[in-house]
Design a protein around this motif. Structure first.
Motif, PDB file in Angstrom:
ATOM      1  N   PRO A 134      -6.128  -7.457   4.792  1.00 17.24           N
ATOM      2  CA  PRO A 134      -5.145  -8.481   5.175  1.00 17.24           C
ATOM      3  C   PRO A 134      -5.732  -9.875   5.008  1.00 17.24           C
ATOM      4  O   PRO A 134      -6.961 -10.049   5.007  1.00 17.24           O
ATOM      5  CB  PRO A 134      -4.867  -8.165   6.646  1.00 17.24           C
ATOM      6  CG  PRO A 134      -6.128  -7.516   7.129  1.00 17.24           C
ATOM      7  CD  PRO A 134      -6.652  -6.725   5.958  1.00 17.24           C
ATOM      8  N   LEU A 182      -8.378  -0.847   3.932  1.00 22.94           N
ATOM      9  CA  LEU A 182      -7.707   0.386   3.527  1.00 22.94           C
ATOM     10  C   LEU A 182      -8.023   0.667   2.071  1.00 22.94           C
ATOM     11  O   LEU A 182      -7.956  -0.224   1.220  1.00 22.94           O
ATOM     12  CB  LEU A 182      -6.194   0.239   3.713  1.00 22.94           C
ATOM     13  CG  LEU A 182      -5.330   1.407   3.235  1.00 22.94           C
ATOM     14  CD1 LEU A 182      -5.513   2.612   4.163  1.00 22.94           C
ATOM     15  CD2 LEU A 182      -3.864   1.009   3.177  1.00 22.94           C
ATOM     16  N   ASP A 241      -9.844  -2.906   9.392  1.00 25.07           N
ATOM     17  CA  ASP A 241      -8.630  -3.378   8.730  1.00 25.07           C
ATOM     18  C   ASP A 241      -8.695  -3.236   7.214  1.00 25.07           C
ATOM     19  O   ASP A 241      -7.838  -3.760   6.494  1.00 25.07           O
ATOM     20  CB  ASP A 241      -8.340  -4.830   9.110  1.00 25.07           C
ATOM     21  CG  ASP A 241      -9.496  -5.763   8.764  1.00 25.07           C
ATOM     22  OD1 ASP A 241     -10.506  -5.280   8.208  1.00 25.07           O
ATOM     23  OD2 ASP A 241      -9.400  -6.964   9.060  1.00 25.07           O
ATOM     24  N   ALA A 270       0.824  -1.213   0.000  1.00 28.52           N
ATOM     25  CA  ALA A 270       0.000   0.000   0.000  1.00 28.52           C
ATOM     26  C   ALA A 270       0.854   1.257   0.000  1.00 28.52           C
ATOM     27  O   ALA A 270       0.487   2.271  -0.578  1.00 28.52           O
ATOM     28  CB  ALA A 270      -0.927  -0.006   1.221  1.00 28.52           C
ATOM     29  N   THR A 306      -2.659  -4.110   7.759  1.00 22.86           N
ATOM     30  CA  THR A 306      -2.767  -2.894   6.953  1.00 22.86           C
ATOM     31  C   THR A 306      -2.432  -1.645   7.755  1.00 22.86           C
ATOM     32  O   THR A 306      -2.133  -0.601   7.178  1.00 22.86           O
ATOM     33  CB  THR A 306      -4.194  -2.748   6.388  1.00 22.86           C
ATOM     34  OG1 THR A 306      -5.125  -2.716   7.470  1.00 22.86           O
ATOM     35  CG2 THR A 306      -4.534  -3.906   5.475  1.00 22.86           C
ATOM     36  N   ARG A 307      -2.487  -1.708   9.079  1.00 22.90           N
ATOM     37  CA  ARG A 307      -2.221  -0.512   9.883  1.00 22.90           C
ATOM     38  C   ARG A 307      -0.773  -0.454  10.368  1.00 22.90           C
ATOM     39  O   ARG A 307      -0.156   0.595  10.364  1.00 22.90           O
ATOM     40  CB  ARG A 307      -3.170  -0.465  11.093  1.00 22.90           C
ATOM     41  CG  ARG A 307      -2.993   0.787  11.942  1.00 22.90           C
ATOM     42  CD  ARG A 307      -3.964   0.789  13.116  1.00 22.90           C
ATOM     43  NE  ARG A 307      -5.346   0.887  12.680  1.00 22.90           N
ATOM     44  CZ  ARG A 307      -5.962   2.031  12.427  1.00 22.90           C
ATOM     45  NH1 ARG A 307      -5.325   3.170  12.541  1.00 22.90           N
ATOM     46  NH2 ARG A 307      -7.219   2.036  12.041  1.00 22.90           N
ATOM     47  N   ARG A 347      -5.209  -7.358  -4.703  1.00 23.35           N
ATOM     48  CA  ARG A 347      -5.438  -5.930  -4.550  1.00 23.35           C
ATOM     49  C   ARG A 347      -6.428  -5.471  -5.626  1.00 23.35           C
ATOM     50  O   ARG A 347      -6.044  -5.025  -6.696  1.00 23.35           O
ATOM     51  CB  ARG A 347      -4.118  -5.158  -4.671  1.00 23.35           C
ATOM     52  CG  ARG A 347      -4.282  -3.673  -4.421  1.00 23.35           C
ATOM     53  CD  ARG A 347      -2.947  -2.951  -4.464  1.00 23.35           C
ATOM     54  NE  ARG A 347      -2.399  -2.911  -5.821  1.00 23.35           N
ATOM     55  CZ  ARG A 347      -1.243  -2.334  -6.126  1.00 23.35           C
ATOM     56  NH1 ARG A 347      -0.508  -1.781  -5.181  1.00 23.35           N
ATOM     57  NH2 ARG A 347      -0.806  -2.323  -7.365  1.00 23.35           N
ATOM     58  N   ARG A 401      -9.855   4.505   5.830  1.00 22.46           N
ATOM     59  CA  ARG A 401      -9.756   3.280   6.608  1.00 22.46           C
ATOM     60  C   ARG A 401     -11.122   2.969   7.194  1.00 22.46           C
ATOM     61  O   ARG A 401     -11.863   3.869   7.569  1.00 22.46           O
ATOM     62  CB  ARG A 401      -8.764   3.431   7.765  1.00 22.46           C
ATOM     63  CG  ARG A 401      -7.311   3.355   7.407  1.00 22.46           C
ATOM     64  CD  ARG A 401      -6.477   3.148   8.650  1.00 22.46           C
ATOM     65  NE  ARG A 401      -5.062   3.243   8.409  1.00 22.46           N
ATOM     66  CZ  ARG A 401      -4.306   2.261   7.926  1.00 22.46           C
ATOM     67  NH1 ARG A 401      -4.874   1.111   7.615  1.00 22.46           N
ATOM     68  NH2 ARG A 401      -3.014   2.420   7.752  1.00 22.46           N
ATOM     69  N   TYR A 417      -7.214  -2.707   0.015  1.00 21.48           N
ATOM     70  CA  TYR A 417      -6.313  -3.604   0.735  1.00 21.48           C
ATOM     71  C   TYR A 417      -7.038  -4.221   1.931  1.00 21.48           C
ATOM     72  O   TYR A 417      -7.576  -3.510   2.770  1.00 21.48           O
ATOM     73  CB  TYR A 417      -5.083  -2.860   1.246  1.00 21.48           C
ATOM     74  CG  TYR A 417      -4.259  -2.208   0.159  1.00 21.48           C
ATOM     75  CD1 TYR A 417      -3.147  -2.858  -0.375  1.00 21.48           C
ATOM     76  CD2 TYR A 417      -4.592  -0.954  -0.337  1.00 21.48           C
ATOM     77  CE1 TYR A 417      -2.391  -2.268  -1.364  1.00 21.48           C
ATOM     78  CE2 TYR A 417      -3.842  -0.354  -1.333  1.00 21.48           C
ATOM     79  CZ  TYR A 417      -2.740  -1.020  -1.846  1.00 21.48           C
ATOM     80  OH  TYR A 417      -2.003  -0.437  -2.830  1.00 21.48           O
TER      81      TYR A 417
END
Length: 387
Positions: free
Chosen positions: A275, A262, A260, A76, A364-365, A242, A257, A273
């Motif tokens: 996870p 994105l 989770d 990302a 993602t974070r 993706r 966001r 995105y």
């Protein structure tokens, strides 16, 4: 090296026509033996040359730099340190400093980030009313709160290319188009060539000795350690996609966001995105799913995760979501991740004396975008103390 002496650039072997006769290196960094040269491998090569200038370093990759088949290009590229504390906050700060050092203002941009669902934040309806471009994206009744902050955006492939060039400029050697195999006390190099029938063959095999081996081969890393050295690590791999959200974006569009999930502005659209939900079983082959009875290119597990989110994020239920006609229509890659925690941060694990495993993470974070360069810096500092 005397004070003020200019570092000699490293050697680059891009094809088998360039003879290679080296026999020993202080550290060998496997950029990506199967999946290609990645962000963490090139960062490790740079850090080794900076922290141990007399150490000979060899950076290897089966493809190019950056490799087009690896997870680095799928990243990302969003640095967001919000909500981190302790060790994670420190690594995030180190990563931000490294991003600013290598990318600068020309390739590192600052964007607004809207975090829907954050407790104690602003009113979603009011924010959406001031952002007509996001009309219909979010249901304020389902996600009534939003936090507004700033994030740093960059392209992981661009950063990897800059780090790779810097490593060579600082004296690291680079070999491309080589399939690397760890062996006790070193690494075996299978240099690849292509026949006139476009068949990939092994042109020659060389073995080099090394005291330190860093395996940053992405999803292939754990397999390399197990099959080549008999070292078992509790890591699996997962297939990630993706998808694109075909909504217009420009240089001012915000990052979004929602838990989770994105959504990042990318090349005039948005990239989505999520996870992975966990490691895939051994031998798993990705299969696509069906939407309203029609076969699409979204992986079944990803489609299963997206469907419950469509009520709170109506934009996902529109034709803007690029579902593809087959798996090949969507950008995808394999990730390495622990079996115990699918939402794991980047991993720098010392598997044995002189042997390290680097994995980029899947969260993602707090994944590789936010913590990766700081983690590599910490690992190399620890390694340099043993030289």
């Amino acid at each position: 090296m005397t004070t003020g002496e200019k570092k000699r650039p490293g050697q680059v072997w891009a094809h088998v026509g360039q003879p290679f006769s080296e026999e020993e290196y202080g550290a060998v960094v496997l950029g990506a033996v199967v999946l290609g040269a990645g962000l963490l491998g090139t960062a490790a090569a740079v850090q080794l040359r900076e922290q141990a200038p007399d150490l000979r370093v060899l950076l290897l990759d089966e493809g190019g730099l950056p490799n087009e088949e690896g997870a680095t290009l799928l990243g990302a590229g969003v640095w967001d340190g919000a909500g981190l504390s302790g060790e994670a906050a420190r690594l995030a700060d180190q990563t931000r400093q490294e991003l600013e050092r290598w990318l600068g203002e020309d390739a590192l941009t600052r964007r607004p980030l809207l975090d829907f669902g954050a407790e104690g934040a602003g009113d979603s309806a009011a924010v959406l009313q001031d952002s007509p471009a996001l009309a219909g994206w979010v249901d304020p009744g389902k996600l009534p709160r939003v936090e507004q902050r700033e994030a740093l955006l960059y392209r992981p492939g661009e950063l990897t290319l800059r780090l790779g060039r810097a490593a060579v400029a600082q004296g690291a050697d680079l070999m491309l188009n080589v399939r690397a195999e760890p062996v006790p006390g070193g690494v075996r190099l299978h240099r690849l060539s292509v026949t006139n029938r476009h068949e990939i063959i092994i042109h020659e095999t060389k073995t080099v000795r090394t005291r330190h081996l860093i395996v940053a081969a992405g999803a292939a890393g754990p397999d390399l350690l197990e099959h080549s050295l008999g070292l078992h690590t509790p890591h699996g791999r997962a297939y990630v996609q993706r998808p694109r959200l075909r909504q217009p974006s420009d240089d001012t569009s915000p990052v979004l966001r929602a838990g989770d999930l994105l959504l990042r502005p990318l090349t005039g659209e948005y990239a989505l995105y999520l996870p992975p939900t966990g490691a895939d079983p051994h031998g798993y082959q990705p299969t696509s799913g069906r939407l309203t009875g029609v076969q699409v290119g979204l992986r079944r597990e990803l489609l299963r995760d997206l469907l419950p989110r469509m009520e709170a994020l109506p934009v996902l239920a529109t034709e803007a979501l690029g579902v593809g006609r087959s798996l090949a229509d969507l950008e995808s890659a394999w990730l390495g991740l622990p079996y115990s925690d699918p939402l794991h941060p980047p991993v720098a694990e010392q598997v044995a004396e002189g042997l390290w495993l680097l994995l980029g993470g899947s969260a993602t974070r707090s994944g590789v975008d936010t913590l990766g360069l700081g983690l590599v810096q910490e690992m190399v500092q620890q390694l340099a103390g043993t030289l």
